[in-house]
Write a protein that holds these residues in place. Sequence first.
Motif, PDB file in Angstrom:
ATOM      1  N   GLU A   1     -24.800 -22.177   6.138  1.00 54.46           N
ATOM      2  CA  GLU A   1     -25.676 -22.771   7.124  1.00 54.46           C
ATOM      3  C   GLU A   1     -26.522 -21.645   7.728  1.00 54.46           C
ATOM      4  OE1 GLU A   1     -24.422 -26.328  10.034  1.00 54.46           O
ATOM      5  OE2 GLU A   1     -23.329 -24.472  10.319  1.00 54.46           O
TER       6      GLU A   1
ATOM      7  N   GLY B   1     -22.823 -33.647   4.433  1.00 52.97           N
ATOM      8  CA  GLY B   1     -23.941 -33.205   3.607  1.00 52.97           C
ATOM      9  C   GLY B   1     -25.157 -32.801   4.427  1.00 52.97           C
TER      10      GLY B   1
ATOM     11  N   ASP C   1     -25.471 -31.810  -0.458  1.00 54.82           N
ATOM     12  CA  ASP C   1     -24.657 -30.615  -0.323  1.00 54.82           C
ATOM     13  C   ASP C   1     -23.556 -30.931   0.688  1.00 54.82           C
ATOM     14  OD1 ASP C   1     -26.753 -29.662  -1.806  1.00 54.82           O
ATOM     15  OD2 ASP C   1     -27.543 -28.358  -0.240  1.00 54.82           O
ATOM     16  N   VAL C   2     -22.375 -30.398   0.473  1.00 55.73           N
ATOM     17  CA  VAL C   2     -21.243 -30.761   1.316  1.00 55.73           C
ATOM     18  C   VAL C   2     -20.447 -29.510   1.684  1.00 55.73           C
ATOM     19  CG1 VAL C   2     -19.801 -31.338  -0.683  1.00 55.73           C
ATOM     20  CG2 VAL C   2     -19.333 -32.401   1.510  1.00 55.73           C
ATOM     21  N   HIS C   3     -19.976 -29.439   2.931  1.00 57.34           N
ATOM     22  CA  HIS C   3     -19.230 -28.261   3.355  1.00 57.34           C
ATOM     23  C   HIS C   3     -17.770 -28.375   2.936  1.00 57.34           C
ATOM     24  CE1 HIS C   3     -17.486 -30.228   6.931  1.00 57.34           C
ATOM     25  NE2 HIS C   3     -18.697 -30.712   7.159  1.00 57.34           N
TER      26      HIS C   3
ATOM     27  N   TYR D   1     -21.827 -24.535   2.508  1.00 57.66           N
ATOM     28  CA  TYR D   1     -22.079 -25.778   1.782  1.00 57.66           C
ATOM     29  C   TYR D   1     -22.034 -25.536   0.285  1.00 57.66           C
ATOM     30  CZ  TYR D   1     -23.369 -28.072   6.087  1.00 57.66           C
ATOM     31  OH  TYR D   1     -23.336 -28.618   7.340  1.00 57.66           O
TER      32      TYR D   1
ATOM     33  N   LYS E   1     -21.137 -23.170   8.666  1.00 54.83           N
ATOM     34  CA  LYS E   1     -20.423 -23.811   7.562  1.00 54.83           C
ATOM     35  C   LYS E   1     -20.988 -23.318   6.235  1.00 54.83           C
ATOM     36  CE  LYS E   1     -19.516 -28.105  10.001  1.00 54.83           C
ATOM     37  NZ  LYS E   1     -20.421 -28.320  11.109  1.00 54.83           N
TER      38      LYS E   1
ATOM     39  N   SER F   1     -23.155 -22.261  -3.759  1.00 56.75           N
ATOM     40  CA  SER F   1     -22.883 -22.409  -2.334  1.00 56.75           C
ATOM     41  C   SER F   1     -23.947 -21.678  -1.525  1.00 56.75           C
ATOM     42  CB  SER F   1     -21.503 -21.853  -1.995  1.00 56.75           C
ATOM     43  OG  SER F   1     -21.466 -20.459  -2.179  1.00 56.75           O
TER      44      SER F   1
END
Length: 108
Positions: A55, A101, A20-22, A68, A66, A52
């Motif tokens: 956090e 991630g 997973d990436v912000h 993600y 953030k 999505s």
Amino acid sequence: MSLISATLDVMEALLSAAEDVHGYAIARAAGKPTGSVYPILARLQSADMLESHWESEEPVPGVPRKKYYRLTPNGREAVRSIVLERRGVLPKPSSKPATGGVTGWGVA
């Protein structure tokens, strides 16, 4: 910068992410400004290609949480097809979480 080119760059960044990436990390990986990337992410999410989550805790006091992102299974298939059709090659997967991630999905 064309919208199609920017969208393909974002798609490639999502395909390359090992986890997973912000959003800011996606913008960096795509080489695009966040003002261009976040609307693309919103469109992909509206098309059910992207999921999505926020956090679950503030990592540092005073620093905003953030958001993600990750491709849905159908989204991954569709994005792979689109990138392959338009660019002729797929990006290599990243083996490092340097793009921001995380593992697992927290509860917001």
